[in-house]
Design a protein around this motif. Structure first.
Motif, PDB file in Angstrom:
ATOM      1  N   ALA A 164       0.833  -1.207   0.000  1.00 41.61           N
ATOM      2  CA  ALA A 164       0.000   0.000   0.000  1.00 41.61           C
ATOM      3  C   ALA A 164       0.864   1.251   0.000  1.00 41.61           C
ATOM      4  O   ALA A 164       0.529   2.248  -0.654  1.00 41.61           O
ATOM      5  CB  ALA A 164      -0.933  -0.004   1.209  1.00 41.61           C
ATOM      6  N   ASN A 165       1.988   1.206   0.726  1.00 47.85           N
ATOM      7  CA  ASN A 165       2.868   2.370   0.803  1.00 47.85           C
ATOM      8  C   ASN A 165       3.581   2.629  -0.524  1.00 47.85           C
ATOM      9  O   ASN A 165       3.688   3.769  -0.973  1.00 47.85           O
ATOM     10  CB  ASN A 165       3.904   2.164   1.917  1.00 47.85           C
ATOM     11  N   ARG A 166       4.053   1.563  -1.157  1.00 52.15           N
ATOM     12  CA  ARG A 166       4.741   1.724  -2.451  1.00 52.15           C
ATOM     13  C   ARG A 166       3.744   2.012  -3.564  1.00 52.15           C
ATOM     14  O   ARG A 166       4.018   2.817  -4.450  1.00 52.15           O
ATOM     15  CB  ARG A 166       5.552   0.468  -2.779  1.00 52.15           C
ATOM     16  N   ALA A 167       2.631   1.312  -3.546  1.00 49.31           N
ATOM     17  CA  ALA A 167       1.497   1.503  -4.472  1.00 49.31           C
ATOM     18  C   ALA A 167       1.771   1.045  -5.895  1.00 49.31           C
ATOM     19  O   ALA A 167       0.833   0.779  -6.646  1.00 49.31           O
ATOM     20  CB  ALA A 167       1.021   2.961  -4.478  1.00 49.31           C
ATOM     21  N   THR A 168       3.027   0.951  -6.291  1.00 43.03           N
ATOM     22  CA  THR A 168       3.335   0.563  -7.666  1.00 43.03           C
ATOM     23  C   THR A 168       4.776   0.090  -7.758  1.00 43.03           C
ATOM     24  O   THR A 168       5.627   0.496  -6.953  1.00 43.03           O
ATOM     25  CB  THR A 168       3.128   1.750  -8.631  1.00 43.03           C
ATOM     26  N   SER A 169       5.048  -0.759  -8.721  1.00 36.79           N
ATOM     27  CA  SER A 169       6.437  -1.045  -9.077  1.00 36.79           C
ATOM     28  C   SER A 169       6.977   0.132  -9.878  1.00 36.79           C
ATOM     29  O   SER A 169       6.216   0.891 -10.478  1.00 36.79           O
ATOM     30  CB  SER A 169       6.526  -2.328  -9.915  1.00 36.79           C
ATOM     31  N   VAL A 170       8.294   0.274  -9.879  1.00 36.19           N
ATOM     32  CA  VAL A 170       8.939   1.368 -10.597  1.00 36.19           C
ATOM     33  C   VAL A 170       9.855   0.764 -11.652  1.00 36.19           C
ATOM     34  O   VAL A 170      10.653  -0.130 -11.357  1.00 36.19           O
ATOM     35  CB  VAL A 170       9.756   2.264  -9.647  1.00 36.19           C
ATOM     36  N   TYR A 171       9.728   1.278 -12.883  1.00 40.65           N
ATOM     37  CA  TYR A 171      10.493   0.735 -14.000  1.00 40.65           C
ATOM     38  C   TYR A 171      11.482   1.774 -14.505  1.00 40.65           C
ATOM     39  O   TYR A 171      11.107   2.731 -15.185  1.00 40.65           O
ATOM     40  CB  TYR A 171       9.551   0.291 -15.118  1.00 40.65           C
ATOM     41  N   LEU A 172      12.754   1.586 -14.139  1.00 35.06           N
ATOM     42  CA  LEU A 172      13.811   2.420 -14.679  1.00 35.06           C
ATOM     43  C   LEU A 172      14.406   1.725 -15.902  1.00 35.06           C
ATOM     44  O   LEU A 172      14.075   0.573 -16.211  1.00 35.06           O
ATOM     45  CB  LEU A 172      14.885   2.672 -13.627  1.00 35.06           C
ATOM     46  N   VAL A 173      15.283   2.411 -16.588  1.00 34.05           N
ATOM     47  CA  VAL A 173      15.825   1.878 -17.838  1.00 34.05           C
ATOM     48  C   VAL A 173      16.472   0.516 -17.643  1.00 34.05           C
ATOM     49  O   VAL A 173      16.283  -0.393 -18.463  1.00 34.05           O
ATOM     50  CB  VAL A 173      16.848   2.871 -18.434  1.00 34.05           C
ATOM     51  N   ASP A 174      17.232   0.343 -16.553  1.00 35.74           N
ATOM     52  CA  ASP A 174      18.034  -0.873 -16.407  1.00 35.74           C
ATOM     53  C   ASP A 174      17.571  -1.787 -15.276  1.00 35.74           C
ATOM     54  O   ASP A 174      18.244  -2.766 -14.972  1.00 35.74           O
ATOM     55  CB  ASP A 174      19.502  -0.489 -16.173  1.00 35.74           C
ATOM     56  N   ARG A 175      16.443  -1.471 -14.645  1.00 36.81           N
ATOM     57  CA  ARG A 175      16.026  -2.284 -13.490  1.00 36.81           C
ATOM     58  C   ARG A 175      14.555  -2.045 -13.164  1.00 36.81           C
ATOM     59  O   ARG A 175      13.975  -1.035 -13.563  1.00 36.81           O
ATOM     60  CB  ARG A 175      16.878  -1.954 -12.271  1.00 36.81           C
ATOM     61  N   THR A 176      14.012  -3.003 -12.448  1.00 38.94           N
ATOM     62  CA  THR A 176      12.656  -2.870 -11.902  1.00 38.94           C
ATOM     63  C   THR A 176      12.747  -2.867 -10.388  1.00 38.94           C
ATOM     64  O   THR A 176      13.444  -3.702  -9.800  1.00 38.94           O
ATOM     65  CB  THR A 176      11.768  -4.041 -12.366  1.00 38.94           C
ATOM     66  N   ILE A 177      12.076  -1.924  -9.761  1.00 38.60           N
ATOM     67  CA  ILE A 177      11.977  -1.903  -8.301  1.00 38.60           C
ATOM     68  C   ILE A 177      10.563  -2.364  -7.981  1.00 38.60           C
ATOM     69  O   ILE A 177       9.595  -1.609  -8.117  1.00 38.60           O
ATOM     70  CB  ILE A 177      12.265  -0.510  -7.721  1.00 38.60           C
ATOM     71  N   PRO A 178      10.393  -3.628  -7.597  1.00 39.44           N
ATOM     72  CA  PRO A 178       9.047  -4.195  -7.488  1.00 39.44           C
ATOM     73  C   PRO A 178       8.272  -3.676  -6.285  1.00 39.44           C
ATOM     74  O   PRO A 178       8.856  -3.224  -5.300  1.00 39.44           O
ATOM     75  CB  PRO A 178       9.308  -5.697  -7.368  1.00 39.44           C
ATOM     76  N   MET A 179       6.957  -3.769  -6.387  1.00 40.76           N
ATOM     77  CA  MET A 179       6.085  -3.396  -5.276  1.00 40.76           C
ATOM     78  C   MET A 179       6.126  -4.461  -4.180  1.00 40.76           C
ATOM     79  O   MET A 179       5.934  -4.164  -3.003  1.00 40.76           O
ATOM     80  CB  MET A 179       4.650  -3.212  -5.783  1.00 40.76           C
ATOM     81  N   LEU A 180       6.393  -5.706  -4.582  1.00 38.84           N
ATOM     82  CA  LEU A 180       6.426  -6.837  -3.658  1.00 38.84           C
ATOM     83  C   LEU A 180       7.807  -7.492  -3.705  1.00 38.84           C
ATOM     84  O   LEU A 180       8.474  -7.461  -4.745  1.00 38.84           O
ATOM     85  CB  LEU A 180       5.366  -7.872  -4.051  1.00 38.84           C
ATOM     86  N   PRO A 181       8.257  -8.112  -2.603  1.00 38.54           N
ATOM     87  CA  PRO A 181       9.549  -8.803  -2.626  1.00 38.54           C
ATOM     88  C   PRO A 181       9.606  -9.867  -3.710  1.00 38.54           C
ATOM     89  O   PRO A 181       8.584 -10.409  -4.155  1.00 38.54           O
ATOM     90  CB  PRO A 181       9.635  -9.428  -1.233  1.00 38.54           C
TER      91      PRO A 181
END
Length: 757
Positions: free
Chosen positions: A317-334
């Motif tokens: 809920a705090n992150r609310a979304t995964s983040v997609y940068l050019v070279d990596r994904t920062i997922p919403m879930l582990p």
């Protein structure tokens, strides 16, 4: 005593009368401010005592909060309705705009009236009026209600006594002062995160201390972490969260399977990017005896694993979304959840939440069903692999490629798409780029992402599921109170913005009818395809539209022409989809309507986080584009003018979709004036015109990777007329705009002057 009292009362009545007249004057002129001298002239006052009295009474009206007093000493009617709160968008060192929720027009604030507010801050402002120079309403900051963030990312420069940090954000225009002893473990040239100690006031700089060193500026990992920090986005999970995820069992019990509709014997596959690791949607297909086709849209059942009131749920809920940068994904879930338990990997039983449709040969829905399921994906297609099957390439033929099923799904998708456009859906297509990176993240090449039928096939069935889930929930209980649901809403475009875009498009021969937006926009999109102005025109069209957001109010989706639309199909990477899953199951279980307040707050928060994630993604793309162009500073590029401003031309390079600025000072062929109404620069001596959409040739002049900016040089400008034009212009400035310029042989002194004397 009585006479003195009567005299005092008479004097008071006289002053009250004058005070009332002053106030009424400001009421009549409520859109303007006046200095005391202007006020005295307006009343034609010549008596010195009366001037003093008017000054006293005007100041009294200010102290009684009837008038406001600006920094320049002028007064204006203080209308309580003109107090609003909004967010600072500091677009330029000289001014900012205040974005006010629910208000279509932005309020212009001169930099000197920001009172120490910086980009992203929430402020209370006083609105004045539109000025001659600016069509927007103007105002000034009265109070800073909330700072966007007290942590700022930038590059540090150190001396023996102190340091300065240059912020990465393009919308922070002043260096941050780092007092001696507050630089932490940073060394000169490091990328750092600083925490603000004191905010800017007047000429005083912002002061801060270093709280984290990200690494050497310019290194790929450093810059990617800096982008995440700049937008307040996390880049790792706490160990406790990883442990909580790792403790979840990977075993699906027979009891759980019995609760669900079993699709494991029905052909199912996924279609995703070749480098994807989280597969949150799959399609199943059955050819029915009655000639119809059953299509199952199966979505990872994330809420089965991420239970309410757990730390994992709170973090999602705090992150609310995964983040997609050019070279990596920062997922919403582990990763245990996003890439393993919830990911619909091939040849594994998986728990899903599904929307199942029976469609006839015209792609009309005959039956629909929603509920929890279990599936077993038979194949994982990459988009390119599925496209080969749809293109009937020999290399793709074979029983394992499910040619018949893919072709049938593609045919249905084409019919669904055609019906959607016929109903008024707008074909928004914007150019996206993909980077070829070496192991260290250095960009070796940039290629456009091309959307083909394989992409559109998946998209169409996801749209169908999202639409039908929203309709199902909305229509399940037709009497008030209605069922609360998380909708993805997209409101119609602002009329003024649409008219501005229509006027601009007409200059290129494209008509946008405000009374028939969808069909004329689709015609425009089709008309620009393959032309130099395609990317620019598509980007402007998208910017004209309202931004999609989440809401519990079913306001419809203008771009898709759907009266009800939700986000249901990506719960691994979007928290609103998890909310939609919980609400759908609640109503499938016969639950009563729930109160919308807490859900609406989550919708707003998720919309805000999505915006930040999108900004971070764009920043990473811009960073890699500038880095790529820095390696090609000797090369000539064909570009198209994508923006025209009073300080220069923005040019988008066609082959790489990178945008840079040709500054006015580097337009050496002439002195150019900005023609805002026609989106162009016009040369004073030559009449040379540079306008939006023109093709030009450029080279890289300078790149600033940390600031993600690039200056370009315009080639083939022609002979240099600038010196003459600038001299001519400076004389005009000297004698005043609109004044006749004295002839070249004019003498300011000499014989002619003496004769006049």
């Amino acid at each position: 005593m009585k006479n003195n009292s009567e005299q005092k009362t008479k004097e008071q009545r006289y002053q009250d009368s004058i005070k009332k007249e002053i106030f009424e004057f400001f009421e009549v002129n409520d859109d303007r401010s006046f200095s005391l001298n202007q006020l005295i002239k307006a009343f034609a006052v010549r008596d010195r005592d009366m001037k003093v009295l008017m000054g006293h009474l005007t100041e009294k009206l200010h102290k009684e909060r009837m008038l406001i007093k600006h920094e320049n000493g002028s007064y204006q009617l203080d209308n309580q309705e003109d107090y609003v709160e909004g967010t600072v968008d500091h677009v330029n060192p000289r001014f900012a705009f205040i974005r006010v929720e629910g208000r279509e027009d932005d309020i212009y604030i001169d930099a000197k009236n920001l009172k120490g507010a910086i980009d992203g801050d929430t402020v209370k402002i006083q609105i004045w009026s539109a000025s001659r120079r600016n069509k927007n309403l103007e105002g000034e900051v009265l109070e800073i209600k909330q700072r966007r963030n007290d942590e700022i990312v930038g590059t540090i420069q150190l001396t023996d006594f102190h340091g300065f940090v240059t912020p990465d954000s393009k919308k922070l225009y002043e260096d941050i002062y780092i007092p001696r002893g507050y630089q932490g473990h940073s060394v000169d040239g490091d990328k750092v995160i600083v925490k603000v100690k004191s905010w800017p006031v007047g000429a005083k700089k912002m002061e801060a201390r270093v709280i984290e060193v990200l690494g050497k500026a310019g290194e790929n990992n450093t810059e990617m972490h800096a982008i995440l920090a700049e937008f307040g986005l996390p880049y790792k999970f706490e160990e406790a969260l990883e442990n909580e995820a790792n403790a979840i069992s990977i075993t699906i019990s027979p009891a759980e399977i019995k609760k669900r509709r079993d699709f494991r014997e029905i052909l199912t596959f996924t279609i995703d990017p070749a480098d994807a690791k989280d597969f949150d949607d799959a399609l199943s297909i059955q050819f029915l005896e009655n000639g119809n086709i059953e299509v199952g849209v199966h979505i990872a059942d994330v809420t089965h694993y991420v239970q309410l009131d757990t730390n994992l749920e709170k973090e999602a809920a705090n992150r609310a979304t995964s983040v997609y940068l050019v070279d990596r994904t920062i997922p919403m879930l582990p990763e245990k959840l996003s890439n393993n338990l919830c990911s619909l990997r091939p040849n594994e039983d998986k728990l899903t939440f599904s929307a199942v449709f029976e469609l006839d040969s015209n792609a009309t829905i005959v039956k629909e069903w929603f509920g929890r399921t279990v599936i077993h994906s038979d194949k994982r297609f990459a988009y390119e692999e599925a496209q080969e099957v749809l293109d009937l390439l020999d290399s793709a033929r074979g029983p394992a490629f499910y040619e018949k099923e893919l072709l049938a799904l593609n045919e249905l998708a084409h019919k669904l798409r055609k019906a959607r456009f016929a109903a008024g859906s707008v074909n928004f297509e914007t150019v996206e780029v993909k980077f070829v990176l070496d192991p260290d993240g250095k960009p070796l090449g940039i290629t456009p992402k091309i959307r083909k039928d394989a992409h559109k096939l998946i998209e169409e069935f996801m749209l169908l599921a999202n639409k039908k889930v929203a309709e199902f929930v909305h229509n399940k209980k037709k009497t008030d109170p209605r069922n609360t649901m998380v909708y993805r809403v997209h409101e119609p475009p602002n009329t003024d913005k649409l008219m501005t875009f229509a006027k601009f498009a007409l200059k290129f021969g494209y008509k946008v009818d405000p009374n028939n937006v969808a069909s004329t926009l689709n015609a425009l999109m089709e008309g620009v395809e393959g032309k130099p102005e395609q990317n620019v025109m598509e980007s402007l069209a998208v910017r004209t539209m309202a931004k999609a957001r989440y809401s519990t109010n079913p306001l419809g989706h203008f771009g898709l022409a759907f009266p009800f639309y939700s986000h249901f199909t990506s719960p691994i990477r979007r928290y609103p989809d998890m909310m939609a899953h919980r609400l759908l199951q609640h109503y499938l279980d016969g639950g009563e309507p729930v109160s919308p307040e807490s859900w609406e707050a989550k919708c707003k928060y998720s919309s805000d986080r999505e915006r930040l994630a999108n900004e971070a993604e764009r920043a990473s793309i811009k960073y890699k584009q500038v880095e790529f162009m820095s390696l090609h500073d000797e090369q000539e590029f064909e570009g198209i003018i994508s923006g025209v401003t009073e300080f220069g031309l923005f040019v988008e390079i066609i082959s790489t979709a990178c945008e840079g600025l040709v500054r006015m000072i580097d337009l050496t062929a002439d002195y150019f004036e900005y023609d805002a109404d026609n989106y162009r620069l016009v040369g004073k001596s030559t009449g040379k015109v540079y306008t939006f959409g023109d093709k030009v040739t450029v080279k890289v002049k300078e790149t600033n990777i940390s600031r993600r900016s690039m200056d370009l040089i315009l080639l083939n400008q022609g002979p240099n007329h600038r010196d003459k034009a600038v001299f001519h212009h400076n004389k005009k400035e000297q004698f005043g705009r609109g004044a006749r310029i004295p002839p070249k042989n004019h003498k300011r002194g000499g014989e002619s002057s003496r004769r006049r004397r």
